[in-house]
Design an enzyme around this catalytic site. Structure first.
Site, PDB file in Angstrom:
ATOM      1  N   CYS A   1     -33.606  30.207  11.091  1.00  0.00           N
ATOM      2  CA  CYS A   1     -34.476  29.725  10.010  1.00  0.00           C
ATOM      3  C   CYS A   1     -33.776  29.650   8.658  1.00  0.00           C
ATOM      4  CB  CYS A   1     -35.740  30.577   9.931  1.00  0.00           C
ATOM      5  SG  CYS A   1     -35.458  32.311   9.490  1.00  0.00           S
TER       6      CYS A   1
ATOM      7  N   HIS B   1     -38.868  35.414   7.931  1.00  0.00           N
ATOM      8  CA  HIS B   1     -38.838  34.002   8.298  1.00  0.00           C
ATOM      9  C   HIS B   1     -38.995  33.131   7.062  1.00  0.00           C
ATOM     10  CE1 HIS B   1     -38.959  30.615  10.980  1.00  0.00           C
ATOM     11  NE2 HIS B   1     -40.147  30.217  10.525  1.00  0.00           N
TER      12      HIS B   1
ATOM     13  N   HIS C   1     -39.213  23.904  10.059  1.00  0.00           N
ATOM     14  CA  HIS C   1     -38.460  25.159  10.147  1.00  0.00           C
ATOM     15  C   HIS C   1     -37.790  25.306  11.508  1.00  0.00           C
ATOM     16  CE1 HIS C   1     -42.123  27.483  11.993  1.00  0.00           C
ATOM     17  NE2 HIS C   1     -42.327  26.197  12.099  1.00  0.00           N
TER      18      HIS C   1
END
Length: 381
Positions: free
Chosen positions: A289, A339, A351
Protein backbone atom coordinates in the site's frame (compact mmCIF):
# COMPACT_ATOMS: atom_id res chain seq x y z
CA UNK A 1 -32.63 -75.26 54.63
CA UNK A 2 -34.46 -71.98 54.34
CA UNK A 3 -31.74 -70.31 56.42
CA UNK A 4 -29.01 -71.69 54.12
CA UNK A 5 -30.84 -70.35 51.07
CA UNK A 6 -31.21 -66.92 52.71
CA UNK A 7 -27.52 -66.87 53.57
CA UNK A 8 -26.65 -67.86 50.01
CA UNK A 9 -28.88 -65.13 48.58
CA UNK A 10 -27.31 -62.57 50.90
CA UNK A 11 -23.85 -63.65 49.80
CA UNK A 12 -24.79 -63.31 46.12
CA UNK A 13 -26.18 -59.81 46.71
CA UNK A 14 -23.05 -58.79 48.62
CA UNK A 15 -20.77 -60.07 45.87
CA UNK A 16 -22.83 -58.30 43.25
CA UNK A 17 -22.54 -55.09 45.24
CA UNK A 18 -18.77 -55.46 45.46
CA UNK A 19 -18.52 -56.01 41.71
CA UNK A 20 -20.68 -53.00 40.94
CA UNK A 21 -18.78 -50.68 43.27
CA UNK A 22 -15.30 -51.84 42.26
CA UNK A 23 -15.84 -52.11 38.50
CA UNK A 24 -14.37 -49.15 36.44
CA UNK A 25 -16.86 -46.86 34.70
CA UNK A 26 -16.13 -47.45 30.99
CA UNK A 27 -19.40 -46.41 29.46
CA UNK A 28 -18.81 -42.63 29.49
CA UNK A 29 -15.85 -42.58 27.06
CA UNK A 30 -17.83 -44.70 24.61
CA UNK A 31 -20.76 -42.30 24.83
CA UNK A 32 -18.58 -39.24 24.30
CA UNK A 33 -16.64 -40.79 21.43
CA UNK A 34 -19.79 -41.71 19.54
CA UNK A 35 -20.83 -38.10 18.78
CA UNK A 36 -17.23 -37.29 17.74
CA UNK A 37 -17.26 -40.21 15.33
CA UNK A 38 -20.63 -39.08 14.02
CA UNK A 39 -19.28 -35.55 13.55
CA UNK A 40 -16.24 -36.81 11.64
CA UNK A 41 -18.46 -39.02 9.49
CA UNK A 42 -20.72 -36.04 8.78
CA UNK A 43 -17.73 -33.90 7.72
CA UNK A 44 -16.44 -36.68 5.47
CA UNK A 45 -19.88 -37.13 3.94
CA UNK A 46 -20.10 -33.38 3.31
CA UNK A 47 -16.68 -33.40 1.64
CA UNK A 48 -17.69 -36.32 -0.56
CA UNK A 49 -20.89 -34.54 -1.50
CA UNK A 50 -19.04 -31.29 -2.22
CA UNK A 51 -16.58 -33.00 -4.57
CA UNK A 52 -19.06 -35.31 -6.28
CA UNK A 53 -18.55 -35.21 -10.04
CA UNK A 54 -15.39 -33.10 -9.58
CA UNK A 55 -11.72 -33.46 -10.54
CA UNK A 56 -8.54 -31.61 -9.56
CA UNK A 57 -5.34 -31.30 -11.59
CA UNK A 58 -2.37 -32.96 -9.86
CA UNK A 59 0.51 -31.89 -12.11
CA UNK A 60 3.74 -30.49 -10.69
CA UNK A 61 3.54 -26.90 -9.52
CA UNK A 62 6.05 -25.88 -12.19
CA UNK A 63 3.98 -27.30 -15.07
CA UNK A 64 0.45 -27.17 -16.49
CA UNK A 65 -2.10 -29.72 -17.68
CA UNK A 66 -3.36 -29.37 -21.25
CA UNK A 67 -7.08 -29.39 -22.00
CA UNK A 68 -7.59 -30.70 -25.53
CA UNK A 69 -10.39 -30.53 -28.08
CA UNK A 70 -10.41 -34.33 -28.54
CA UNK A 71 -9.17 -37.22 -26.35
CA UNK A 72 -5.71 -37.59 -27.89
CA UNK A 73 -2.33 -35.88 -27.52
CA UNK A 74 -2.34 -34.63 -31.13
CA UNK A 75 -5.55 -32.66 -30.64
CA UNK A 76 -5.71 -28.88 -30.38
CA UNK A 77 -4.98 -27.39 -26.92
CA UNK A 78 -7.95 -25.33 -25.77
CA UNK A 79 -6.63 -24.30 -22.37
CA UNK A 80 -4.47 -25.22 -19.40
CA UNK A 81 -4.98 -26.23 -15.77
CA UNK A 82 -2.43 -25.51 -13.05
CA UNK A 83 -1.90 -27.74 -10.05
CA UNK A 84 -4.96 -27.51 -7.83
CA UNK A 85 -7.35 -26.38 -10.58
CA UNK A 86 -10.86 -27.71 -10.00
CA UNK A 87 -13.12 -28.98 -12.78
CA UNK A 88 -16.51 -30.62 -13.29
CA UNK A 89 -16.76 -34.01 -14.98
CA UNK A 90 -18.73 -33.86 -18.23
CA UNK A 91 -17.90 -37.35 -19.48
CA UNK A 92 -15.48 -39.95 -18.14
CA UNK A 93 -13.75 -42.78 -20.05
CA UNK A 94 -10.82 -45.10 -19.39
CA UNK A 95 -7.92 -42.87 -20.48
CA UNK A 96 -9.47 -39.42 -20.77
CA UNK A 97 -12.12 -37.32 -19.03
CA UNK A 98 -14.03 -34.43 -20.52
CA UNK A 99 -14.07 -31.63 -17.97
CA UNK A 100 -15.29 -28.07 -17.60
CA UNK A 101 -13.10 -25.68 -15.63
CA UNK A 102 -13.45 -21.92 -15.80
CA UNK A 103 -14.47 -21.06 -19.36
CA UNK A 104 -12.80 -24.13 -20.86
CA UNK A 105 -14.39 -27.47 -21.73
CA UNK A 106 -12.25 -30.27 -23.18
CA UNK A 107 -10.42 -33.53 -22.60
CA UNK A 108 -7.75 -34.22 -19.98
CA UNK A 109 -5.70 -37.37 -19.35
CA UNK A 110 -6.88 -39.28 -16.29
CA UNK A 111 -3.31 -39.89 -15.13
CA UNK A 112 -3.07 -36.24 -14.10
CA UNK A 113 -6.39 -35.94 -12.28
CA UNK A 114 -7.65 -36.56 -8.75
CA UNK A 115 -11.25 -37.78 -8.76
CA UNK A 116 -14.17 -37.08 -6.42
CA UNK A 117 -13.68 -38.97 -3.11
CA UNK A 118 -9.87 -38.55 -3.25
CA UNK A 119 -10.01 -34.75 -3.59
CA UNK A 120 -10.44 -34.10 0.14
CA UNK A 121 -7.22 -35.89 1.14
CA UNK A 122 -5.35 -34.29 -1.79
CA UNK A 123 -6.57 -30.84 -0.79
CA UNK A 124 -5.50 -31.27 2.83
CA UNK A 125 -1.90 -31.77 1.71
CA UNK A 126 -1.70 -29.54 -1.35
CA UNK A 127 -4.29 -26.75 -1.39
CA UNK A 128 -4.19 -23.60 0.73
CA UNK A 129 -7.27 -22.35 2.51
CA UNK A 130 -8.75 -18.86 2.38
CA UNK A 131 -11.18 -17.04 4.64
CA UNK A 132 -13.90 -14.96 2.96
CA UNK A 133 -15.47 -12.30 5.17
CA UNK A 134 -19.27 -12.64 5.36
CA UNK A 135 -20.11 -9.65 7.55
CA UNK A 136 -19.94 -5.92 6.74
CA UNK A 137 -16.96 -5.18 8.99
CA UNK A 138 -14.90 -7.74 10.89
CA UNK A 139 -12.27 -7.20 13.58
CA UNK A 140 -8.90 -8.89 13.15
CA UNK A 141 -7.53 -9.55 16.64
CA UNK A 142 -4.01 -9.97 17.95
CA UNK A 143 -4.87 -13.30 19.60
CA UNK A 144 -7.63 -15.91 19.24
CA UNK A 145 -9.89 -14.22 21.77
CA UNK A 146 -12.62 -11.59 21.77
CA UNK A 147 -10.70 -9.91 24.60
CA UNK A 148 -7.58 -9.46 22.46
CA UNK A 149 -6.60 -6.12 20.93
CA UNK A 150 -7.90 -5.31 17.45
CA UNK A 151 -5.13 -5.29 14.84
CA UNK A 152 -7.22 -4.01 11.94
CA UNK A 153 -10.65 -4.20 10.32
CA UNK A 154 -11.63 -6.04 7.13
CA UNK A 155 -14.69 -5.72 4.92
CA UNK A 156 -17.34 -8.07 3.56
CA UNK A 157 -16.37 -10.32 0.62
CA UNK A 158 -12.64 -9.70 1.10
CA UNK A 159 -10.58 -12.90 1.02
CA UNK A 160 -7.42 -13.69 2.98
CA UNK A 161 -5.05 -16.64 3.12
CA UNK A 162 -5.45 -18.79 6.22
CA UNK A 163 -2.11 -19.40 7.93
CA UNK A 164 -3.59 -21.87 10.43
CA UNK A 165 -6.78 -22.61 12.34
CA UNK A 166 -7.19 -22.56 16.09
CA UNK A 167 -10.57 -23.93 17.15
CA UNK A 168 -13.14 -21.26 16.38
CA UNK A 169 -10.51 -18.89 15.00
CA UNK A 170 -8.52 -18.60 11.77
CA UNK A 171 -5.12 -16.92 11.61
CA UNK A 172 -4.84 -14.63 8.58
CA UNK A 173 -2.46 -12.05 7.17
CA UNK A 174 -3.92 -8.65 6.27
CA UNK A 175 -1.75 -5.99 4.62
CA UNK A 176 1.35 -7.18 6.43
CA UNK A 177 -0.43 -7.58 9.77
CA UNK A 178 -1.09 -11.08 11.17
CA UNK A 179 -4.11 -11.70 13.35
CA UNK A 180 -7.12 -13.88 14.10
CA UNK A 181 -10.70 -13.72 12.80
CA UNK A 182 -13.68 -15.55 14.27
CA UNK A 183 -14.80 -18.41 12.04
CA UNK A 184 -18.38 -17.45 12.82
CA UNK A 185 -17.96 -14.51 10.44
CA UNK A 186 -15.88 -16.03 7.64
CA UNK A 187 -16.21 -18.92 5.21
CA UNK A 188 -13.04 -21.01 5.30
CA UNK A 189 -12.57 -23.00 2.12
CA UNK A 190 -9.85 -24.50 -0.05
CA UNK A 191 -8.63 -22.10 -2.70
CA UNK A 192 -8.97 -24.16 -5.86
CA UNK A 193 -7.84 -22.63 -9.14
CA UNK A 194 -9.62 -22.64 -12.51
CA UNK A 195 -8.44 -23.45 -16.00
CA UNK A 196 -7.56 -20.66 -18.39
CA UNK A 197 -8.27 -20.71 -22.11
CA UNK A 198 -5.43 -20.14 -24.56
CA UNK A 199 -7.09 -16.85 -25.46
CA UNK A 200 -7.00 -15.75 -21.80
CA UNK A 201 -3.37 -16.82 -21.45
CA UNK A 202 -2.36 -14.84 -24.55
CA UNK A 203 -4.33 -11.78 -23.40
CA UNK A 204 -2.57 -11.89 -20.03
CA UNK A 205 0.79 -12.18 -21.74
CA UNK A 206 0.07 -9.14 -23.89
CA UNK A 207 -1.22 -7.19 -20.88
CA UNK A 208 1.97 -7.99 -18.97
CA UNK A 209 4.12 -6.77 -21.86
CA UNK A 210 2.06 -3.58 -22.08
CA UNK A 211 2.32 -3.03 -18.32
CA UNK A 212 6.09 -3.50 -18.47
CA UNK A 213 6.28 -0.98 -21.31
CA UNK A 214 4.26 1.56 -19.32
CA UNK A 215 6.42 0.94 -16.27
CA UNK A 216 9.57 1.66 -18.27
CA UNK A 217 8.04 4.87 -19.61
CA UNK A 218 6.90 5.89 -16.14
CA UNK A 219 10.37 5.28 -14.76
CA UNK A 220 11.95 7.36 -17.50
CA UNK A 221 9.46 10.19 -16.89
CA UNK A 222 10.11 9.94 -13.15
CA UNK A 223 13.86 10.32 -13.69
CA UNK A 224 13.32 13.31 -15.95
CA UNK A 225 10.85 14.87 -13.51
CA UNK A 226 13.23 14.35 -10.59
CA UNK A 227 16.09 15.93 -12.51
CA UNK A 228 13.92 18.92 -13.43
CA UNK A 229 12.67 19.29 -9.85
CA UNK A 230 16.21 19.03 -8.49
CA UNK A 231 17.52 21.69 -10.86
CA UNK A 232 14.61 24.03 -10.05
CA UNK A 233 15.01 23.45 -6.30
CA UNK A 234 18.72 24.17 -6.50
CA UNK A 235 18.05 27.39 -8.40
CA UNK A 236 15.47 28.55 -5.86
CA UNK A 237 17.77 27.75 -2.94
CA UNK A 238 20.58 29.78 -4.42
CA UNK A 239 18.34 32.78 -5.10
CA UNK A 240 16.54 32.77 -1.73
CA UNK A 241 19.20 31.37 0.54
CA UNK A 242 16.57 29.00 1.96
CA UNK A 243 15.90 25.32 1.59
CA UNK A 244 12.96 23.30 0.35
CA UNK A 245 11.44 20.38 2.23
CA UNK A 246 11.31 17.13 0.31
CA UNK A 247 7.59 16.96 1.08
CA UNK A 248 6.67 20.41 -0.20
CA UNK A 249 5.33 21.31 -3.63
CA UNK A 250 8.08 21.23 -6.30
CA UNK A 251 9.05 24.70 -7.51
CA UNK A 252 8.69 23.47 -11.08
CA UNK A 253 4.97 22.81 -10.64
CA UNK A 254 3.07 24.93 -13.15
CA UNK A 255 -0.45 23.68 -12.48
CA UNK A 256 -2.75 23.94 -9.48
CA UNK A 257 -2.61 21.32 -6.75
CA UNK A 258 -6.13 20.12 -7.46
CA UNK A 259 -5.32 19.58 -11.13
CA UNK A 260 -2.12 17.71 -10.34
CA UNK A 261 -3.91 15.65 -7.72
CA UNK A 262 -6.53 14.63 -10.28
CA UNK A 263 -3.81 13.63 -12.73
CA UNK A 264 -2.07 11.59 -10.03
CA UNK A 265 -5.36 9.84 -9.20
CA UNK A 266 -5.97 9.06 -12.87
CA UNK A 267 -2.43 7.78 -13.31
CA UNK A 268 -2.75 5.52 -10.28
CA UNK A 269 -5.86 3.85 -11.69
CA UNK A 270 -4.04 2.46 -14.71
CA UNK A 271 -2.38 -0.08 -12.39
CA UNK A 272 -5.67 -1.53 -11.13
CA UNK A 273 -5.57 -5.31 -11.40
CA UNK A 274 -1.85 -5.63 -10.75
CA UNK A 275 -0.72 -7.76 -7.78
CA UNK A 276 -0.08 -6.82 -4.15
CA UNK A 277 3.20 -7.90 -2.56
CA UNK A 278 4.18 -6.97 0.97
CA UNK A 279 7.41 -4.96 0.83
CA UNK A 280 7.23 -4.84 -2.97
CA UNK A 281 8.04 -1.77 -5.06
CA UNK A 282 6.89 -2.72 -8.56
CA UNK A 283 3.68 -1.16 -9.85
CA UNK A 284 3.33 -4.05 -12.30
CA UNK A 285 4.80 -7.10 -10.55
CA UNK A 286 3.89 -6.50 -6.90
CA UNK A 287 3.74 -3.61 -4.46
CA UNK A 288 2.27 -2.87 -1.03
CA UNK A 289 0.00 0.00 0.00
CA UNK A 290 2.63 2.56 0.99
CA UNK A 291 4.94 1.58 -1.85
CA UNK A 292 2.05 2.24 -4.22
CA UNK A 293 1.33 5.75 -2.94
CA UNK A 294 5.04 6.55 -2.79
CA UNK A 295 5.56 5.50 -6.42
CA UNK A 296 2.54 7.46 -7.64
CA UNK A 297 3.67 10.60 -5.83
CA UNK A 298 7.20 10.19 -7.17
CA UNK A 299 5.80 10.16 -10.71
CA UNK A 300 4.66 13.75 -10.13
CA UNK A 301 7.80 14.93 -8.38
CA UNK A 302 6.80 14.41 -4.74
CA UNK A 303 9.08 12.47 -2.42
CA UNK A 304 7.28 10.93 0.56
CA UNK A 305 8.14 8.37 3.23
CA UNK A 306 8.06 4.60 2.59
CA UNK A 307 5.73 3.26 5.29
CA UNK A 308 2.07 4.12 5.81
CA UNK A 309 2.67 5.19 9.41
CA UNK A 310 5.43 7.58 8.32
CA UNK A 311 3.41 8.91 5.38
CA UNK A 312 0.69 9.89 7.85
CA UNK A 313 3.03 12.70 8.95
CA UNK A 314 3.88 13.88 5.41
CA UNK A 315 2.15 16.87 3.79
CA UNK A 316 -0.61 18.65 5.70
CA UNK A 317 -3.66 17.36 7.52
CA UNK A 318 -7.02 17.53 5.75
CA UNK A 319 -10.52 16.62 6.89
CA UNK A 320 -12.05 13.48 5.38
CA UNK A 321 -15.08 15.65 4.63
CA UNK A 322 -12.95 17.94 2.47
CA UNK A 323 -11.03 15.46 0.32
CA UNK A 324 -9.92 16.02 -3.24
CA UNK A 325 -8.32 13.61 -5.76
CA UNK A 326 -4.71 12.87 -4.91
CA UNK A 327 -5.14 13.11 -1.12
CA UNK A 328 -3.99 10.16 0.98
CA UNK A 329 -6.35 8.42 3.40
CA UNK A 330 -4.96 6.38 6.29
CA UNK A 331 -6.54 3.46 8.11
CA UNK A 332 -5.62 1.58 11.27
CA UNK A 333 -6.71 0.59 14.73
CA UNK A 334 -6.11 1.92 18.21
CA UNK A 335 -4.61 5.07 16.77
CA UNK A 336 -1.91 3.18 14.85
CA UNK A 337 -1.69 3.32 11.04
CA UNK A 338 -1.42 0.13 8.98
CA UNK A 339 -2.86 1.04 5.57
CA UNK A 340 -2.91 3.94 3.10
CA UNK A 341 -4.96 4.63 -0.04
CA UNK A 342 -5.24 7.46 -2.56
CA UNK A 343 -8.52 9.33 -2.91
CA UNK A 344 -9.73 9.49 -6.54
CA UNK A 345 -13.01 11.35 -6.08
CA UNK A 346 -16.61 10.21 -5.92
CA UNK A 347 -16.12 8.69 -2.46
CA UNK A 348 -13.59 6.15 -3.78
CA UNK A 349 -9.93 5.28 -3.28
CA UNK A 350 -7.39 3.32 -5.28
CA UNK A 351 -4.99 1.21 -3.22
CA UNK A 352 -2.77 -1.86 -3.09
CA UNK A 353 -5.18 -3.81 -0.94
CA UNK A 354 -4.01 -7.33 -0.05
CA UNK A 355 -2.43 -10.48 -1.45
CA UNK A 356 -5.68 -12.05 -2.66
CA UNK A 357 -6.08 -12.18 -6.46
CA UNK A 358 -7.82 -9.23 -8.13
CA UNK A 359 -10.59 -8.11 -7.73
CA UNK A 360 -10.63 -9.29 -4.09
CA UNK A 361 -7.09 -8.07 -3.61
CA UNK A 362 -4.22 -6.52 -5.54
CA UNK A 363 -4.40 -2.91 -6.70
CA UNK A 364 -8.09 -2.06 -6.75
CA UNK A 365 -10.71 0.63 -6.28
CA UNK A 366 -12.80 0.63 -3.09
CA UNK A 367 -15.24 2.80 -1.19
CA UNK A 368 -13.15 5.36 0.71
CA UNK A 369 -15.04 4.52 3.88
CA UNK A 370 -14.95 0.72 3.64
CA UNK A 371 -13.06 1.16 6.90
CA UNK A 372 -13.15 4.15 9.20
CA UNK A 373 -10.24 6.44 8.26
CA UNK A 374 -7.82 7.46 11.00
CA UNK A 375 -6.74 10.61 9.15
CA UNK A 376 -6.06 12.13 5.73
CA UNK A 377 -3.08 14.09 4.39
CA UNK A 378 -2.62 16.38 1.40
CA UNK A 379 0.77 16.02 -0.25
CA UNK A 380 -0.08 17.89 -3.46
CA UNK A 381 -0.90 21.43 -2.26
Amino acid sequence: MIIKKMKLSAAVVAMAGMILTSAPVNAAPKETSKPAAQTQKKENDQAKSEYANKVVAKVKSSSTLNIRKKPNTDSKILGKMKRGALGTIVEKSDGWTKVKSGDVTGYVKNDYLVFEDDIQSFAEKNIKKVAKVKTETLRVREKASTDADVVTLVSEDETYKVKKQNGDWAKVKVEGETGYVSKDYVDVKYKFKKAKSMKQIEAERQAKLEAERKAREAKEEQVQSSQSSSESSSSNTQSSGGSQSKKSVPASASVSGSSTGARAANYAQQFVGNPYRYGGNSLTNGIDCSGFTQQIMAKFGYSISRTSSAQASDGVAVSTSNLRPGDLIFYGSGGSINHVAMYIGGGQVVHASNSAPYPKGGIKISNAFYRTPVCARRIIQ
